[in-house]
Structures are given as C-alpha cells and as structure tokens.
Motif scaffolding. Sequence first.
Motif, PDB file in Angstrom:
ATOM      1  N   PRO B  73       0.860  -1.239   0.470  1.00 35.37           N
ATOM      2  CA  PRO B  73      -0.112  -0.473  -0.217  1.00 35.37           C
ATOM      3  C   PRO B  73       0.805   1.253   0.304  1.00 35.37           C
ATOM      4  N   LYS B  74       1.724   1.142   0.839  1.00 39.08           N
ATOM      5  CA  LYS B  74       2.754   2.336   0.686  1.00 39.08           C
ATOM      6  C   LYS B  74       3.436   3.080  -0.760  1.00 39.08           C
ATOM      7  N   ALA B  77       0.963   4.048  -3.508  1.00 34.78           N
ATOM      8  CA  ALA B  77       0.645   5.507  -2.685  1.00 34.78           C
ATOM      9  C   ALA B  77       1.015   6.300  -3.468  1.00 34.78           C
ATOM     10  N   LEU B 100      -9.921  11.632  -1.171  1.00 33.58           N
ATOM     11  CA  LEU B 100     -10.297  10.254  -0.128  1.00 33.58           C
ATOM     12  C   LEU B 100      -8.776   9.425   0.261  1.00 33.58           C
ATOM     13  N   ALA B 101      -8.122   9.192  -0.295  1.00 37.39           N
ATOM     14  CA  ALA B 101      -7.319   8.687  -0.721  1.00 37.39           C
ATOM     15  C   ALA B 101      -5.582  10.140  -0.001  1.00 37.39           C
ATOM     16  N   LYS B 104      -7.421   9.902   3.946  1.00 38.75           N
ATOM     17  CA  LYS B 104      -7.027   8.632   4.016  1.00 38.75           C
ATOM     18  C   LYS B 104      -5.608   7.651   4.482  1.00 38.75           C
ATOM     19  N   VAL B 105      -4.936   8.190   3.117  1.00 40.27           N
ATOM     20  CA  VAL B 105      -3.667   7.409   3.035  1.00 40.27           C
ATOM     21  C   VAL B 105      -2.030   8.696   3.347  1.00 40.27           C
ATOM     22  N   ARG B 149      -7.720  12.265  -9.642  1.00 42.17           N
ATOM     23  CA  ARG B 149      -7.449  11.622  -8.360  1.00 42.17           C
ATOM     24  C   ARG B 149      -6.005  11.347  -8.027  1.00 42.17           C
ATOM     25  N   MET B 153      -2.241  12.472  -5.582  1.00 38.29           N
ATOM     26  CA  MET B 153      -1.016  11.685  -4.185  1.00 38.29           C
ATOM     27  C   MET B 153      -0.191  11.874  -4.776  1.00 38.29           C
TER      28      MET B 153
END
Lengths: 217, 243
Positions: B73-74, B77, B100-101, B104-105, B149, B153
């Motif tokens: 997951p890291k 991202a 969202l991410a 949350k991330v 989206r 990140m």
Amino acid sequence: MSFDLGVILDALPFLAQGLGLSLLLTVLAAAGGIVLAVLLALMRLSGFRALRLVSAAYVNFFRSMPLILVIFWFFFLVPLIIGRPVGGFYSALIAFTLFEAAYYSEIVRAGIQSVSKGQVAAAYATGMRYGATMRFVVLPQAFRNMTPVLLTQAIILFQDTSLVFVVSLRDFMTASTIVARNEGRLVEMYVFAAAVYFVICFSGSMWVRRLQRKHAT
Amino acid sequence: MIEIRDLDKRYGDFHVLKRCSTSVAKGEVVVVCGPSGSGKSTLIKCVNGLEPFDSGTITVDGISVGDRRTDLPKLRARIGMVFQNFELYPHMTVTRNICLAQEKVLGRSRDEAEAKAASLLARVGLSDQAHKHPGQLSGGQQQRVAIARALAMDPIAMLFDEPTSALDPEMISEVLDVMVELAQEGMTMMVVTHEMGFARKVAGRVVFMDCGEIVEDADTASFFGSPRSPRAQAFLSKILDHV
C-alpha cells in the motif's frame, strides 16, 4: 357475541407498552445484528481460512436452530456464564442479535460481493489498505445495494419478537393475549393484533418497495 | 524507475505472461500495445501489485513489488493508476473522490486535500463539476476526474490501463489531451493503449505484446518506421490502415 371495541380502547396503554418493547427489541437487535453481520461477512470473505471457517460455522449453526430454542438457551445460559440473572429482556436481546446476525451476514456478504472488484482495485491503487477500502469504498456501496433486503429481514425480526413470551416478556403479542384472556375477548384482541402487525409490516414493505424503485433509477 | 525482469504468470493452464522484461526510465513515456488478450493489462497491473505474479521481479523506484516484506500500500500510494472503466467511487462527489486517499493515506487535512482537488480539477478542465457525482458526468469527464484522483497523490509514475477504450470516440481526445500534457511535463508513464497517435506524439518507446510475450520493445520512431517482427508489422498494418 358482539364485537367490543371498548376492550381495545381500555387496554391501549398496556398494548402500547407491549408494542414499544417489540419495536425496541427489533431496532436494537437489527442494529447489533447488522454490526456483527458485517464482521461475519468480512471474515467469510477474508483470505484467511480459519476466519472463513469460524464464520461459516457460526452462520450454519444459527441457521439450523429454531429461534425459540436460541431464546431459551440464552435465557438459561447467560446467567450461568456471568454468574447472575440478566432478565428476560437482555437475554432475548442477545439471542435475537446473535440469531439475526447469521441471517444478516449472508445479506451483507452478497452486498459486499455486489460491489465490483474494480472499485477495490481503484482504492488499493491509491494506497488505501483493506480497512479503509472496506469502510469508505466497499461498505457504503454495499449497504446502499442491500438496504431493502436488510429492512425486509427487520420486518421478519419484528414478527419474530412475538416469541419472547417464552421468557415472560410482554411484547405486543403477549400483551394482546393477556388482555384477551383477562377480558374474555379473544376475537377482538386477536383481530386487533393482526391489524396492527399488518399495518406495521405492510407499511414497512411499501417503504422497501419505494427504496427499491428509487434505487433502480 | 520501473524495472520488469523475466515476469511470468499463469492462470491455471493459461500462460498469461511469458518471461516479460522491459523498463520505464524516469520521465519516460512507454506505450504498451498489442491485440486483446495479449497480457498487456495483466502486465501493467503487476507493476503496482494489483495482480500477483509467479516469477520474475518488478522494482519501482528500487522497491521490489513481489517481495513479501514490501509494504505494497505504501508503494502504491506513490504510483498513480488509471483504469479502463474509470472506477470512480459512485457514492461520492467528484471532490470527495479526489480527496479520499489524500486524507486517509497521506494524512492531509480536509482543507489541504480540497485545495489540491480544486487545482487538479482546474487542470483537467472540470472545476465546474466538483460537486457532482460520477454518474452525472460523461465518460470522458469521469476519466479526467480519475486522472486527477491519481495525480492528487503526487505520484512518481503513472500507469494507464486502456484509459480510452471504454469511451465514446468523441471523448477520447479530451482524455488524451490531458495525458499528452502530463507527458510533456515529464511524468513517468506506462500506458496500455491502442491510441497509436498518442504513442507517436509522446511515447519514447513502444512495447508490443502478443500471446503473453513482449515481441518488440523499440523506440517509437523505429517501431512505427520499421517494426522487426512480422506480428508487430501485421498489427500495425491492421490498425494504421484505418487512420
């Protein structure tokens, strides 16, 4: 024998109390059952075999038991475990919650599976982990899809609360029976009870149907 | 930036990827093309670990994707991905989709995330759609939101899995324009696509796949000018004849 509405009017406060108990049990057991059901469904769909087995065993066990037996069971079992009586209400609430969770979990599982794998992939691709993906992406969509079915199950639960007479709780059905026997007015009371159940459950079903129509568009 | 070595994957008897090797350098745009079923989507999904693979290695920015100790997951991202079917969250507004991410991330505050969303929406030309739900947008608009989206990140690389294949023809260019701009700004990109015009314009290299194999991996000019393999020649003549 004439149909005596007076009996019903006189007993209304008593009957209302019974109905209150039925509704309270329904709402609490549905809420608790759904929370537990989400956990069971996630376990059932998890990558860990042990979790899947535990969840499957739970669901299969409770689905193979008559509800009335489960209610009895917790009435006598819970005091043995915690060492003091908990009373009919809490033992019935526990029994309903655990029992309903087994049925709800199958609904929740189907709801989760109705969310496309692509949604999960999209959430994972942004670095979100399992917990956040479930909580923010999958479960909200799953619940939107399964709300009608969950409500239908809650209507059945409402009807099933009439079983609590076995642990001497006064739900609506029990209250009606008491009045009917005391006043010797069985016809009036059971017709009235049927009418009340019908109105509540039928409006519930209409609501479900409206939700489904809204969802379809 | 992205190194793929001897990547092999089977679905039961079906050999999806056969010892595929290629790489994407920092700032490079690599287009992956080939007939459907050639394994190109599977290949790109292996890059951020959405698809597991059987053997071989993939490293992104020096981090091994297949290593069990890697915090996937890291790593994900830091890699943006855009899907064929957009995969926007239908229960959220466009802005919430982009936030969202981030929240949350990356742990950004709501204000910070929304500011970022607003600037990215402006960049993809959708500022006026911020409060709508994905279902109210056209396919092309949805895909531009999906790109925003991913960009929110601040990714070190972007993966595109057939980003225009699900679009009506008239919407393809609005998405490609955003991608071209991104490429020209120096984003590292791996793009699975049939859009040969896009490949010609911005790709540094083209990887051609067929039946799970990388048949050709050449710089763009030589791929289009003189493809070596007969399979790439056949593929090119088929799709370029219609342009």
